[in-house]
Design a protein around this motif. Structure first.
Motif, PDB file in Angstrom:
ATOM      1  N   UNK A 114       0.863  -1.174   0.000  1.00 47.01           N
ATOM      2  CA  UNK A 114       0.000   0.000   0.000  1.00 47.01           C
ATOM      3  C   UNK A 114       0.902   1.228   0.000  1.00 47.01           C
ATOM      4  N   UNK A 115       0.775   2.033  -1.038  1.00 52.76           N
ATOM      5  CA  UNK A 115       1.657   3.184  -1.228  1.00 52.76           C
ATOM      6  C   UNK A 115       0.863   4.482  -1.065  1.00 52.76           C
ATOM      7  N   UNK A 116       1.105   5.162   0.052  1.00 46.83           N
ATOM      8  CA  UNK A 116       0.368   6.386   0.360  1.00 46.83           C
ATOM      9  C   UNK A 116       1.194   7.197   1.355  1.00 46.83           C
ATOM     10  N   UNK A 117       1.363   8.490   1.092  1.00 47.35           N
ATOM     11  CA  UNK A 117       2.128   9.341   2.013  1.00 47.35           C
ATOM     12  C   UNK A 117       1.358   9.642   3.296  1.00 47.35           C
ATOM     13  N   UNK A 118       0.048   9.455   3.257  1.00 50.86           N
ATOM     14  CA  UNK A 118      -0.786   9.697   4.431  1.00 50.86           C
ATOM     15  C   UNK A 118      -0.854   8.406   5.247  1.00 50.86           C
ATOM     16  N   UNK A 138       2.358  -4.691   3.203  1.00 52.90           N
ATOM     17  CA  UNK A 138       3.421  -3.760   3.537  1.00 52.90           C
ATOM     18  C   UNK A 138       2.943  -2.339   3.262  1.00 52.90           C
ATOM     19  N   UNK A 139       3.458  -1.387   4.048  1.00 53.99           N
ATOM     20  CA  UNK A 139       3.122   0.020   3.859  1.00 53.99           C
ATOM     21  C   UNK A 139       4.367   0.772   3.404  1.00 53.99           C
ATOM     22  N   UNK A 140       4.183   1.707   2.473  1.00 55.03           N
ATOM     23  CA  UNK A 140       5.300   2.510   1.977  1.00 55.03           C
ATOM     24  C   UNK A 140       4.803   3.898   1.625  1.00 55.03           C
ATOM     25  N   UNK A 141       5.731   4.841   1.516  1.00 58.29           N
ATOM     26  CA  UNK A 141       5.405   6.173   1.009  1.00 58.29           C
ATOM     27  C   UNK A 141       6.276   6.442  -0.208  1.00 58.29           C
ATOM     28  N   UNK A 142       6.043   7.569  -0.858  1.00 57.82           N
ATOM     29  CA  UNK A 142       6.750   7.854  -2.107  1.00 57.82           C
ATOM     30  C   UNK A 142       8.249   7.981  -1.911  1.00 57.82           C
ATOM     31  N   UNK A 143       8.681   8.254  -0.669  1.00 59.72           N
ATOM     32  CA  UNK A 143      10.104   8.427  -0.411  1.00 59.72           C
ATOM     33  C   UNK A 143      10.854   7.134  -0.179  1.00 59.72           C
ATOM     34  N   UNK A 152      -2.191   2.100  -4.619  1.00 61.30           N
ATOM     35  CA  UNK A 152      -1.507   3.367  -4.411  1.00 61.30           C
ATOM     36  C   UNK A 152      -2.401   4.588  -4.608  1.00 61.30           C
ATOM     37  N   UNK A 153      -2.034   5.645  -3.917  1.00 61.90           N
ATOM     38  CA  UNK A 153      -2.657   6.958  -4.069  1.00 61.90           C
ATOM     39  C   UNK A 153      -2.089   7.613  -5.335  1.00 61.90           C
ATOM     40  N   UNK A 154      -2.749   8.646  -5.823  1.00 60.05           N
ATOM     41  CA  UNK A 154      -2.251   9.342  -7.014  1.00 60.05           C
ATOM     42  C   UNK A 154      -1.624  10.698  -6.690  1.00 60.05           C
ATOM     43  N   UNK A 155      -1.839  11.183  -5.477  1.00 56.44           N
ATOM     44  CA  UNK A 155      -1.320  12.496  -5.088  1.00 56.44           C
ATOM     45  C   UNK A 155      -0.270  12.354  -3.994  1.00 56.44           C
ATOM     46  N   UNK A 156       0.917  12.833  -4.298  1.00 60.84           N
ATOM     47  CA  UNK A 156       2.004  12.871  -3.323  1.00 60.84           C
ATOM     48  C   UNK A 156       2.581  14.279  -3.278  1.00 60.84           C
ATOM     49  N   UNK A 157       3.211  14.597  -2.178  1.00 61.54           N
ATOM     50  CA  UNK A 157       3.743  15.953  -2.014  1.00 61.54           C
ATOM     51  C   UNK A 157       4.926  16.219  -2.933  1.00 61.54           C
ATOM     52  N   UNK A 158       5.815  15.243  -3.068  1.00 62.76           N
ATOM     53  CA  UNK A 158       7.078  15.492  -3.762  1.00 62.76           C
ATOM     54  C   UNK A 158       7.106  15.005  -5.211  1.00 62.76           C
ATOM     55  N   UNK A 159       6.130  14.188  -5.616  1.00 66.18           N
ATOM     56  CA  UNK A 159       6.161  13.609  -6.956  1.00 66.18           C
ATOM     57  C   UNK A 159       4.749  13.339  -7.436  1.00 66.18           C
ATOM     58  N   UNK A 196      -3.329  -0.995  -8.656  1.00 64.54           N
ATOM     59  CA  UNK A 196      -4.677  -0.478  -8.386  1.00 64.54           C
ATOM     60  C   UNK A 196      -4.542   0.897  -7.738  1.00 64.54           C
ATOM     61  N   UNK A 197      -5.243   1.890  -8.293  1.00 63.49           N
ATOM     62  CA  UNK A 197      -5.281   3.208  -7.674  1.00 63.49           C
ATOM     63  C   UNK A 197      -6.469   3.283  -6.719  1.00 63.49           C
ATOM     64  N   UNK A 198      -6.209   3.772  -5.510  1.00 60.09           N
ATOM     65  CA  UNK A 198      -7.264   3.985  -4.538  1.00 60.09           C
ATOM     66  C   UNK A 198      -7.101   5.405  -4.023  1.00 60.09           C
ATOM     67  N   UNK A 199      -7.978   6.310  -4.470  1.00 66.13           N
ATOM     68  CA  UNK A 199      -7.747   7.725  -4.293  1.00 66.13           C
ATOM     69  C   UNK A 199      -9.063   8.490  -4.267  1.00 66.13           C
ATOM     70  N   UNK A 200      -8.995   9.761  -3.951  1.00 63.65           N
ATOM     71  CA  UNK A 200     -10.152  10.655  -4.057  1.00 63.65           C
ATOM     72  C   UNK A 200     -10.054  11.553  -5.283  1.00 63.65           C
ATOM     73  N   UNK A 201      -9.013  11.359  -6.074  1.00 66.28           N
ATOM     74  CA  UNK A 201      -8.784  12.183  -7.263  1.00 66.28           C
ATOM     75  C   UNK A 201      -9.558  11.603  -8.448  1.00 66.28           C
ATOM     76  N   UNK A 202     -10.661  12.246  -8.811  1.00 64.78           N
ATOM     77  CA  UNK A 202     -11.513  11.744  -9.894  1.00 64.78           C
ATOM     78  C   UNK A 202     -11.222  12.405 -11.241  1.00 64.78           C
TER      79      UNK A 202
END
Length: 276
Positions: A7-11, A36-41, A56-63, A82-88
């Protein structure tokens, strides 16, 4: 098989929510897993070559999330994404990197759970397989194998959609490796994938596979083959009779219980207007 998910999410809070949701579904479906949990960094600090599914999320702070997805796709093309996000607003970009699905966190809970269950379930049963560099540099999924043949002291995997794989393993090795999956021995030199059995002629003691190949059934193995084959056809028939629209994926059921060839299962799923 253990389904390995990243699961890739900065939050961090959102990551934990997604993990909790996946765990509830996986436990209900009786699927073994590692999450496993990870962030963009720190995503590249993980052994991504062993990951089956990335959520993964589609919005990250740095990329930009889609740029990150493209980079991951280039290096690890076998990972299901698979994208799991609020960005439509950028759904098309998700499918441009061959994402398996695009889920919205803000969707009604039943809808979100249903779609996520389908993704997790189908990844487990459809994409289950193994990695062995002595056989292929690429992962091999069980459903890709029509049958295993032992010939000239070598075993050959007859494959769907790719070149057949010759191996130095004995047939006994494949019998042990495949005994808990969809394969049944029908002859001293053959193991068939029941998923791809198109027709069985009991009188001629001959199986026709979906690719047209003919496989013999010997007296020694006939009872075991027929027991597996007819039992699963019966289970399929009962499921078809009792089918209702709450089934999260009729195609998944077909592929799990494999009494029909895959092409026929897909046709049947389309006939019922079921999700694939």
């Amino acid at each position: 098989m253990i389904l390995k998910i990243l699961i890739l999410d900065d939050n961090k809070e959102e990551s934990e929510k997604t993990k909790c949701l996946c765990e509830k579904i996986l436990i209900t479906c009786n699927i073994k897993y590692q999450i496993y949990l990870a962030n963009s960094g720190n995503v590249y600090q993980h052994s991504l070559k062993n990951i089956d599914l990335m959520i993964m999320e589609t919005k990250f702070d740095a990329i930009d999330g889609f740029e990150l997805a493209k980079a991951l796709r280039r290096r690890f093309p076998e990972i299901q994404l698979c994208f799991m996000t609020n960005d439509k607003d950028r759904t098309d970009q998700g499918y441009s990197v061959h994402a398996l699905h695009y889920l919205y966190k803000s969707s009604q809970n039943d809808y979100l759970v249903s779609n996520l269950r389908t993704i997790l379930y189908e990844n487990y049963f459809i994409y289950s397989g193994f990695k062995d560099k002595r056989v292929s540099i690429y992962p091999i999924h069980y459903y890709e194998i029509y049958y295993v043949e032992y010939i000239d002291r070598h075993s050959r995997l007859h494959m769907r959609g790719r070149r057949d794989q010759n191996t130095t393993y004995s047939l006994h090795y494949w019998i042990k490796k495949l005994e808990s999956t969809w394969f049944v021995q029908t002859y001293r030199s053959y193991i068939v994938n029941l998923l791809w059995v198109k027709q069985y002629d009991r009188k001629e003691k001959m199986i026709t596979m979906s690719n047209g190949d003919k496989i013999p059934v010997s007296l020694m193995y006939r009872n075991h083959f027929e027991s597996s084959y007819y039992k699963l056809k019966e289970m399929f028939a009962k499921k078809q009779e009792n089918y209702d629209n709450t089934c999260y994926s009729f195609l998944s059921y077909c592929m799990h219980y494999f009494p029909l060839a895959l092409d026929e299962s897909i046709t049947l799923a389309q006939k019922h207007n079921c999700p694939n």
